[in-house]
Design a protein around this motif. Structure first.
Motif, PDB file in Angstrom:
ATOM      1  N   SER A   1      -9.101  10.027  -8.723  1.00  8.89           N
ATOM      2  CA  SER A   1      -8.366   9.693  -7.568  1.00  8.89           C
ATOM      3  C   SER A   1      -8.540   8.100  -7.115  1.00  8.89           C
ATOM      4  CB  SER A   1      -8.752  10.627  -6.700  1.00  8.89           C
ATOM      5  OG  SER A   1      -8.650  11.892  -7.069  1.00  8.89           O
ATOM      6  N   LEU A   2      -7.730   7.586  -6.447  1.00  7.33           N
ATOM      7  CA  LEU A   2      -7.838   6.404  -5.981  1.00  7.33           C
ATOM      8  C   LEU A   2      -7.539   6.328  -4.406  1.00  7.33           C
ATOM      9  CD1 LEU A   2      -8.283   3.624  -7.329  1.00  7.33           C
ATOM     10  CD2 LEU A   2      -5.732   3.124  -7.042  1.00  7.33           C
ATOM     11  N   SER A   3      -8.813   6.015  -3.922  1.00 12.98           N
ATOM     12  CA  SER A   3      -8.507   6.248  -2.130  1.00 12.98           C
ATOM     13  C   SER A   3      -8.201   4.858  -1.681  1.00 12.98           C
ATOM     14  CB  SER A   3      -9.891   6.786  -1.760  1.00 12.98           C
ATOM     15  OG  SER A   3     -10.039   8.255  -2.234  1.00 12.98           O
ATOM     16  N   GLU A   4      -7.547   4.592  -0.660  1.00 13.41           N
ATOM     17  CA  GLU A   4      -7.493   3.757   0.127  1.00 13.41           C
ATOM     18  C   GLU A   4      -8.829   3.296   1.052  1.00 13.41           C
ATOM     19  OE1 GLU A   4      -4.253   1.955   3.506  1.00 13.41           O
ATOM     20  OE2 GLU A   4      -4.664   3.959   3.276  1.00 13.41           O
ATOM     21  N   GLU A   5      -9.154   2.114   0.811  1.00 13.45           N
ATOM     22  CA  GLU A   5     -10.415   1.778   1.635  1.00 13.45           C
ATOM     23  C   GLU A   5     -10.229   1.494   2.978  1.00 13.45           C
ATOM     24  OE1 GLU A   5     -14.653  -0.017   0.999  1.00 13.45           O
ATOM     25  OE2 GLU A   5     -13.440   1.430   0.054  1.00 13.45           O
ATOM     26  N   VAL A   6     -11.600   2.025   3.767  1.00 12.71           N
ATOM     27  CA  VAL A   6     -11.304   1.998   4.969  1.00 12.71           C
ATOM     28  C   VAL A   6     -12.023   0.193   5.317  1.00 12.71           C
ATOM     29  CG1 VAL A   6     -12.065   2.541   7.513  1.00 12.71           C
ATOM     30  CG2 VAL A   6     -11.241   4.347   5.826  1.00 12.71           C
ATOM     31  N   ASP A   7     -11.176  -0.672   5.358  1.00 11.31           N
ATOM     32  CA  ASP A   7     -11.466  -2.010   5.789  1.00 11.31           C
ATOM     33  C   ASP A   7     -10.650  -2.824   6.574  1.00 11.31           C
ATOM     34  OD1 ASP A   7      -9.277  -2.193   4.048  1.00 11.31           O
ATOM     35  OD2 ASP A   7     -10.182  -2.919   2.397  1.00 11.31           O
ATOM     36  N   ASN A   8     -10.773  -4.034   6.598  1.00  7.03           N
ATOM     37  CA  ASN A   8      -9.751  -4.902   7.258  1.00  7.03           C
ATOM     38  C   ASN A   8      -8.535  -4.549   7.229  1.00  7.03           C
ATOM     39  OD1 ASN A   8     -12.036  -5.857   8.520  1.00  7.03           O
ATOM     40  ND2 ASN A   8     -11.977  -8.036   7.878  1.00  7.03           N
ATOM     41  N   ASP A   9      -7.962  -4.712   5.939  1.00  8.05           N
ATOM     42  CA  ASP A   9      -6.657  -4.226   5.760  1.00  8.05           C
ATOM     43  C   ASP A   9      -6.144  -2.664   6.256  1.00  8.05           C
ATOM     44  OD1 ASP A   9      -6.422  -6.460   4.149  1.00  8.05           O
ATOM     45  OD2 ASP A   9      -7.299  -5.454   2.184  1.00  8.05           O
TER      46      ASP A   9
ATOM     47  N   ILE B   1      -3.934  -5.568  -0.939  1.00  7.23           N
ATOM     48  CA  ILE B   1      -5.071  -4.592  -1.236  1.00  7.23           C
ATOM     49  C   ILE B   1      -6.527  -5.309  -1.862  1.00  7.23           C
ATOM     50  CG2 ILE B   1      -6.028  -2.536  -2.420  1.00  7.23           C
ATOM     51  CD1 ILE B   1      -2.755  -1.873  -2.534  1.00  7.23           C
ATOM     52  N   SER B   2      -7.514  -5.244  -1.124  1.00  6.32           N
ATOM     53  CA  SER B   2      -8.623  -6.187  -1.617  1.00  6.32           C
ATOM     54  C   SER B   2      -9.387  -5.339  -2.343  1.00  6.32           C
ATOM     55  CB  SER B   2      -9.352  -6.609  -0.330  1.00  6.32           C
ATOM     56  OG  SER B   2      -8.414  -7.263   0.643  1.00  6.32           O
ATOM     57  N   THR B   3      -9.615  -3.914  -2.204  1.00  3.00           N
ATOM     58  CA  THR B   3     -10.340  -2.825  -2.851  1.00  3.00           C
ATOM     59  C   THR B   3      -9.968  -1.532  -3.180  1.00  3.00           C
ATOM     60  OG1 THR B   3     -12.167  -3.950  -1.106  1.00  3.00           O
ATOM     61  CG2 THR B   3     -12.738  -1.758  -2.369  1.00  3.00           C
TER      62      THR B   3
ATOM     63  N   VAL C   1      -4.450  11.530  12.868  1.00  2.00           N
ATOM     64  CA  VAL C   1      -5.816  10.902  12.746  1.00  2.00           C
ATOM     65  C   VAL C   1      -5.663   9.772  11.294  1.00  2.00           C
ATOM     66  CG1 VAL C   1      -8.040  11.253  11.964  1.00  2.00           C
ATOM     67  CG2 VAL C   1      -6.992  12.935  13.264  1.00  2.00           C
ATOM     68  N   PRO C   2      -5.971   8.742  12.032  1.00  2.10           N
ATOM     69  CA  PRO C   2      -5.919   7.487  10.751  1.00  2.10           C
ATOM     70  C   PRO C   2      -6.650   8.045   9.635  1.00  2.10           C
ATOM     71  CG  PRO C   2      -6.372   6.807  12.937  1.00  2.10           C
ATOM     72  CD  PRO C   2      -6.498   8.314  13.000  1.00  2.10           C
ATOM     73  N   ALA C   3      -6.196   8.110   8.469  1.00  2.00           N
ATOM     74  CA  ALA C   3      -6.904   8.511   7.202  1.00  2.00           C
ATOM     75  C   ALA C   3      -6.237   7.632   5.920  1.00  2.00           C
ATOM     76  CB  ALA C   3      -6.772   9.850   7.102  1.00  2.00           C
ATOM     77  N   PRO C   4      -7.220   7.531   4.933  1.00  2.00           N
ATOM     78  CA  PRO C   4      -6.759   7.003   4.076  1.00  2.00           C
ATOM     79  C   PRO C   4      -5.567   7.551   3.071  1.00  2.00           C
ATOM     80  CG  PRO C   4      -9.449   6.994   3.891  1.00  2.00           C
ATOM     81  CD  PRO C   4      -8.627   7.818   4.961  1.00  2.00           C
TER      82      PRO C   4
ATOM     83  N   PRO D   1       0.859  -1.108   0.165  1.00  2.00           N
ATOM     84  CA  PRO D   1      -0.117   0.077  -0.045  1.00  2.00           C
ATOM     85  C   PRO D   1       1.002   1.225   0.044  1.00  2.00           C
ATOM     86  CG  PRO D   1      -0.997  -1.497   1.363  1.00  2.00           C
ATOM     87  CD  PRO D   1       0.347  -2.128   1.023  1.00  2.00           C
ATOM     88  N   ALA D   2       1.998   1.231   0.852  1.00  2.00           N
ATOM     89  CA  ALA D   2       2.861   2.487   0.843  1.00  2.00           C
ATOM     90  C   ALA D   2       3.238   2.879  -0.569  1.00  2.00           C
ATOM     91  CB  ALA D   2       3.873   2.253   1.771  1.00  2.00           C
ATOM     92  N   ASP D   3       3.544   1.835  -1.387  1.00  2.00           N
ATOM     93  CA  ASP D   3       4.096   1.967  -2.741  1.00  2.00           C
ATOM     94  C   ASP D   3       2.910   2.409  -3.706  1.00  2.00           C
ATOM     95  OD1 ASP D   3       6.688   1.392  -1.996  1.00  2.00           O
ATOM     96  OD2 ASP D   3       6.216  -0.966  -2.122  1.00  2.00           O
ATOM     97  N   LEU D   4       1.712   1.814  -3.559  1.00  2.00           N
ATOM     98  CA  LEU D   4       0.807   2.318  -4.408  1.00  2.00           C
ATOM     99  C   LEU D   4       0.241   3.716  -4.084  1.00  2.00           C
ATOM    100  CD1 LEU D   4      -1.657   1.500  -6.357  1.00  2.00           C
ATOM    101  CD2 LEU D   4      -2.721   0.701  -4.524  1.00  2.00           C
TER     102      LEU D   4
END
Length: 471
Positions: A208-216, A152-154, A181-184, A34-37
């Motif tokens: 824009s591609l946003s990180e999903e707030v999910d289990n990952d 990444i699932s989503t 603050v935890p944020a995508p 995720p940090a690279d994407l």
């Protein structure tokens, strides 16, 4: 594939593909982290391929909400404006290529509310999108268990039709992250689509591609996902965290848990609703810190209020997550859907009113939950402390202007390419937004809207004046 009913809406086009465009998109790895994407200085390529039957199957459909809730009393139906009108977005099967990494049989559906409607009806209503560039959600393991892009699932593809700068979400989420603050995280992607038998490799534009707030996401930020993740919603209904008695199923639709909570979490959440709804002021002041990470929430609210986003927890009671962290047994607040940040939600207030929102409730309309929270002396002091600190540092107009100027060169060519493909003036609007110049409003009516740089100067002056008055 089985036939699924669809709502008779006008066709709109989607899709993404790998196509030359004047700059080389980076290559992805099947093991990408995720940090690279999620890097805002990259523009990826993605290609979505959908059969004609699946395209038909994924069109919005009407559902009987009451029947759905009776049939599944422990599960919330999809929240949001369109969902409240009985509109659902079905999942469909598709093939997907992300910067050279192929995936077979992913789940794809439309997403959004205003951004979906504005894109779908863009040509007819003269909106800036001009391509029917609707937002999408890709779920890698909807149909193939365990399929992921790295961890990444989503993927959430956001169309930016309300944002001339393409930066509200990117810089908004960055502000939250910088505030602790935890944020995508976010990145950019050029989206191409193929609908078999209709068109091939049609370029929809820059998303824009946003990180999903999910289990990952939870594992990344909290070291695990054993707690309860909620996406509360009360835009036109009862107050947030309203007490509804002792039966958990009466809370499901409003709190929208992403998975069924364990019994202890159900009780914990109902007890919190009782405290903020029925508890005395003294009891709330004494016990709020037992239920909420007040330090984190104060940081969250300091950024939220400064950004003056009327489509958020402040006004519409939506577009945020909260997580009951099992390590602390406290709620943590997480931002979501920031396309209207920097005072760019024009539905209720004019430009000056958005720039001069008070730093304490009440705001546009009553928000009993936040009004009670802000009366707690310990929380109020934390909030003022952080708002004062952030106003001098993270939220300083010069800092934000520098971030706009730094980001603009990375995405300008992809914006220009979208403008050429759709024959619209989006590049001119983009350049005006980057320069801090006003653009005409093309959503919810007429008027003007100022971009990040200009808003930051005006908002900063107002907030600083409000802070001086309470010192």
């Amino acid at each position: 594939m089985p036939q699924r009913g669809s709502l008779p809406l006008r066709r709109f086009v989607l899709l993404l593909a790998l196509a030359p465009c004047g700059f080389a998109a980076p290559a992805a790895s099947p093991h990408i982290k995720p940090a690279d994407l999620f890097v805002t200085t990259k523009v990826w390529d993605a290609h979505l391929t959908i059969s004609a039957d699946e395209w038909k199957a994924m069109q919005p459909k009407e559902v009987d909400l009451e029947a759905e809730r009776r049939a599944h009393p422990g599960k919330a139906t999809r929240n949001g404006y369109l969902a409240s009108q009985g509109i659902d977005f079905p999942w469909a099967h598709a093939d997907f290529d992300f910067s050279g990494v192929p995936f077979h049989d992913v789940g794809v559906r439309f997403k959004g509310n205003g951004t979906f409607l504005n894109a779908r009806d863009g040509n007819e209503r003269g909106h800036v999108s001009g391509t029917e560039k609707v937002p999408y959600k890709i779920h890698f393991n909807e149909f193939v268990k365990g399929q992921k892009l790295g961890k990444i699932s989503t993927l959430d593809f956001r169309n930016n039709v309300t944002d001339s700068s393409w930066m509200n979400e990117e810089l908004g989420y960055r502000l939250y992250r910088d505030a602790g603050v935890p944020a995508p995280r976010t990145t950019y992607v050029r989206l191409f689509v193929t609908i078999q038998g209709k068109f091939t490799n049609r370029y929809l534009g820059l998303y824009s591609l946003s990180e999903e707030v999910d289990n990952d996401f939870l594992k990344e930020h909290f070291g695990g996902d054993a707690g309860t993740l909620l996406k509360p919603y009360s835009r036109d209904a009862s107050p947030l965290f309203d007490y509804r008695g002792g039966e958990w199923n009466d809370y499901v639709q409003e709190l929208d848990p992403k998975e069924t909570p364990v019994a202890a979490d159900k009780k914990r959440l109902m007890d919190f609703c009782y405290l903020v709804t029925k508890g005395s002021d003294a009891e709330l002041a004494q016990r709020l810190g037992d239920f909420v990470d007040m330090e984190e929430m104060a940081r969250f609210m300091a950024v939220t209020v400064w950004l003056s986003d009327g489509d958020s927890l402040m006004d519409n009671g939506q577009n945020f997550y909260t997580y009951l962290d099992p390590k602390t047994n406290k709620l943590v607040f997480i931002p979501w859907d920031l396309d209207h940040t920097f005072g760019q939600f024009p539905q209720h207030l004019n430009q000056r009113q958005r720039e001069e929102r008070p730093i304490f409730p009440r705001w546009y309309k009553r928000n009993p939950f936040l009004e009670r929270i802000f009366k707690v002396p310990a929380f109020r002091q934390l909030y003022v402390t952080h708002l004062t600190e952030f106003s001098r540092t993270l939220l300083h107009p010069k800092r934000l202007a520098a971030q706009v100027d730094e980001l603009a060169p990375y995405i300008r060519e992809a914006v220009a390419e979208q403008g050429r493909a759709a024959r619209t003036d989006i590049l001119e609007r983009f350049d005006r937004a980057v320069a801090g110049k006003t653009n005409s409003l093309q959503e919810f009516g007429n008027g003007d809207i100022v971009p990040i740089k200009t808003f930051a100067v005006r908002r900063s002056q107002f907030v600083d004046d409000q802070l001086r008055r309470i010192r």
